[in-house]
Each structure stands twice: as structure tokens, then as C-alpha cells.
Design an enzyme around this catalytic site. Sequence first.
Site, PDB file in Angstrom:
ATOM      1  N   GLY A   1       0.794  -1.221   0.000  1.00 53.29           N
ATOM      2  CA  GLY A   1       0.000   0.000   0.000  1.00 53.29           C
ATOM      3  C   GLY A   1       0.827   1.272   0.000  1.00 53.29           C
ATOM      4  O   GLY A   1       0.288   2.359  -0.239  1.00 53.29           O
ATOM      5  N   ARG A  32     -12.612  22.320   6.925  1.00 55.08           N
ATOM      6  CA  ARG A  32     -13.742  22.505   7.841  1.00 55.08           C
ATOM      7  C   ARG A  32     -13.342  22.273   9.288  1.00 55.08           C
ATOM      8  O   ARG A  32     -14.084  22.629  10.200  1.00 55.08           O
ATOM      9  CB  ARG A  32     -14.888  21.565   7.435  1.00 55.08           C
ATOM     10  CG  ARG A  32     -15.618  22.018   6.176  1.00 55.08           C
ATOM     11  CD  ARG A  32     -16.645  21.015   5.704  1.00 55.08           C
ATOM     12  NE  ARG A  32     -16.036  19.882   5.026  1.00 55.08           N
ATOM     13  CZ  ARG A  32     -16.724  18.890   4.470  1.00 55.08           C
ATOM     14  NH1 ARG A  32     -18.050  18.908   4.525  1.00 55.08           N
ATOM     15  NH2 ARG A  32     -16.098  17.899   3.854  1.00 55.08           N
ATOM     16  N   HIS A  75     -12.588  27.129   3.285  1.00 58.54           N
ATOM     17  CA  HIS A  75     -13.817  27.142   4.082  1.00 58.54           C
ATOM     18  C   HIS A  75     -13.811  28.296   5.072  1.00 58.54           C
ATOM     19  O   HIS A  75     -14.873  28.850   5.390  1.00 58.54           O
ATOM     20  CB  HIS A  75     -13.967  25.808   4.814  1.00 58.54           C
ATOM     21  CG  HIS A  75     -15.256  25.663   5.545  1.00 58.54           C
ATOM     22  ND1 HIS A  75     -16.482  25.599   4.898  1.00 58.54           N
ATOM     23  CD2 HIS A  75     -15.529  25.595   6.879  1.00 58.54           C
ATOM     24  CE1 HIS A  75     -17.440  25.483   5.789  1.00 58.54           C
ATOM     25  NE2 HIS A  75     -16.891  25.487   7.001  1.00 58.54           N
ATOM     26  N   LYS A  99     -30.437  27.299   9.760  1.00 59.34           N
ATOM     27  CA  LYS A  99     -30.621  25.855   9.895  1.00 59.34           C
ATOM     28  C   LYS A  99     -30.275  25.395  11.299  1.00 59.34           C
ATOM     29  O   LYS A  99     -29.466  26.010  11.998  1.00 59.34           O
ATOM     30  CB  LYS A  99     -29.778  25.099   8.865  1.00 59.34           C
ATOM     31  CG  LYS A  99     -28.276  25.229   9.035  1.00 59.34           C
ATOM     32  CD  LYS A  99     -27.538  24.509   7.932  1.00 59.34           C
ATOM     33  CE  LYS A  99     -26.023  24.660   8.082  1.00 59.34           C
ATOM     34  NZ  LYS A  99     -25.276  24.025   6.989  1.00 59.34           N
ATOM     35  N   ASP A 136     -21.302  18.641   0.327  1.00 62.08           N
ATOM     36  CA  ASP A 136     -20.865  17.300   0.701  1.00 62.08           C
ATOM     37  C   ASP A 136     -22.033  16.323   0.565  1.00 62.08           C
ATOM     38  O   ASP A 136     -22.182  15.629  -0.446  1.00 62.08           O
ATOM     39  CB  ASP A 136     -20.307  17.324   2.118  1.00 62.08           C
ATOM     40  CG  ASP A 136     -19.687  16.001   2.545  1.00 62.08           C
ATOM     41  OD1 ASP A 136     -19.834  15.001   1.808  1.00 62.08           O
ATOM     42  OD2 ASP A 136     -19.061  15.948   3.616  1.00 62.08           O
ATOM     43  N   THR A 137     -22.900  16.268   1.558  1.00 62.33           N
ATOM     44  CA  THR A 137     -24.061  15.361   1.500  1.00 62.33           C
ATOM     45  C   THR A 137     -25.224  15.968   0.740  1.00 62.33           C
ATOM     46  O   THR A 137     -26.170  15.259   0.405  1.00 62.33           O
ATOM     47  CB  THR A 137     -24.527  15.001   2.918  1.00 62.33           C
ATOM     48  OG1 THR A 137     -24.968  16.195   3.582  1.00 62.33           O
ATOM     49  CG2 THR A 137     -23.406  14.360   3.718  1.00 62.33           C
ATOM     50  N   THR A 160     -28.241  20.206   3.168  1.00 56.26           N
ATOM     51  CA  THR A 160     -28.604  21.608   3.396  1.00 56.26           C
ATOM     52  C   THR A 160     -29.126  22.258   2.125  1.00 56.26           C
ATOM     53  O   THR A 160     -30.183  22.908   2.128  1.00 56.26           O
ATOM     54  CB  THR A 160     -27.385  22.397   3.918  1.00 56.26           C
ATOM     55  OG1 THR A 160     -26.980  21.851   5.175  1.00 56.26           O
ATOM     56  CG2 THR A 160     -27.727  23.864   4.093  1.00 56.26           C
TER      57      THR A 160
END
Length: 316
Positions: free
Chosen positions: A41, A98, A132, A194, A224-225, A228
Site C-alpha cells: 500500500g 472545515r 472554508h 438551519k 458534501d451530503t 442543506t
Amino acid sequence: MNTGNPFLVFCGTQSMYLAKEICEYLKCPLGKMNVTHFADGEFGVSYEESIRGCDVFLVQSTFPSSDNLMELLLMIDAAKRASAKSIIAVIPYFGWARQDRKDKPRVSIGAKLVADLLSTAGINRLITMDLHADQIQGFFDIPVDHLYASIIFTKYIQNLHLEDLVIAAPDVGGSKRASVYAKYLNVPLVLCQKTRTKANVVDDIRIIGDVQGKNVIVIDDIVDTAGTICKASNTMMAAGAKSVRAMASHCVMSGNAPKLVDESMLEEIVFTNTIPYRNPIPCKKLKQLSIADLLGETIKRVITNESISSQFIMGV
């Protein structure tokens, strides 16, 4: 001594798509480098041409996995040991950004750790985009050229020729970024408030401002996900918005984010290509704009000691 260009551009394996575009803009060949992988690896880096006395630009975003960061560190170390005149890291997406502060007890500050690793490895300068948090520049004791995607996104927005335009921030933390867009475009600003119970999970969003009958563009730095962005777009459409689009610099789009976006009320979601779209799930509403010319021009101005800030319409 290299008898060709006084500078050379190299890239990590996952950022080759962008480095090739940058070299096209600069009208120079992409430097020859070899990454050797071993059975356990580990991997090693070697330059296949002389870089002695040259300004070396290393293009590599540190998006997941962590191998990208380790590869960049090895590239820096190899360049230092090969007597490069200067080593400039071009990191369009600065991972771990972040993690810029202690927001609860006993946590790491990943952005500072990465900054220390890069500095110790031996970079002389950093070129990056849409951190960020702006204060991450202060984690370095070397020059940091912090670029903004605003020059690319504002042109795109203007070419849409939207009437009744409104700029929105997806959360209070992004209000500064969104307000600069709103001021430059001379349009109103709305905010999304939020609440979260845990990371990457949004419980509720409230819209502060008027979106009824408006074409809304939500401005962010990272998606990202997509929880929001999608929840905000659905909430604004329910509040009477004509349309909602989203624009963000960094296309992380992990997990089920593509499915969430396609099922949401978003008209489209636009990113730069600081990192490639790698999710195996396709996203019909996603579009990426190239930052290669912007990075290429920045590299050119670093070489010629010209002003970098003068090429920006605005900063955020």
C-alpha cells in the site's frame, strides 16, 4: 540545470485532468513524474526530468482519500531533495479546511495540522481556492494566494439573464460570501437559518427574507451530503420561489448526494472542477465549470511577479 522553461508544472495522479488544462493555458508541457505503488500500500514519487534551479508548481487537491495528501507531501519532499529553486503547491481544494477550530472539547484542528505538514515538507508558496474559512491562511508562515470562484460564477449568473434574481446563503456562516455576490450583482440577499442535531444532518431550515416570485441562487463553498442545499431549495420553492439554483466551489457530493439533488426542487447545481465528480451515482442536474485558466493565469503572474488580486472582480 533545466535548459527549458524556468518553471515546471507537475501533478498528482488524481489531479491530472486539471493540470493538463492548466498546461494548455500556459502553453507548456506537463512535467514527467512517476508514482510507484508497492504491494503493502505504500508508494513513492520520482521526477523523470531535471528540476534543479526551477520554480516547481505541484498541482494536487487533497480530497479523499488521504492518499492524495500523502502523494503531495512526497512530491514536495522529492522536489526539495532534487534542488528545486522554489516549490509552489497548487491545491485547488484544501481538504480538512472545515476542521479550522475547536468547536467542542478534545478535537483536532485538521486544517492547522495539514498546514504544518505542508510547511515542514518544504513548500515556499501556496495557491488555493475558496478556503472554508479565510483565517486558514494564517496557519501558514509563507505567502498564500487565496483565489475565489466568484469571478467564474458571476459571469455564469449574468449569462443566465434571470429577472427577479435573489442571492441566498445556505446558512448564517455563508452570509458574508453570499452578500458579496448580492452586492456585486445589485440584487437582494436572503439567509437560511438551519438547525442540526449532528454533523451532516439538517433538522430544520427557516428562510429569512422574501423569495416569493424570485429566481434564487444559493451560494456555498462546499457541497458534501447536499442535505442543506436540497432542504433549502425545497423550502424556498414551497415559499413561492420561481426557481432555485445552487453554486459551490467544491464538488464533494458524497454518498446519496446525487440522488438527493436530482429529487430536489433545484433547477441545477453548478460547481468548479477543483475536484472531479467521482460519485458512481450519476447526477443529471450537476454541471462543472473549469478553473484551469484562472489557475494558469495565477501561475503566470507568480512567475512574472505581477499582481494577482488585480485579475479578480471581487473576493469573498
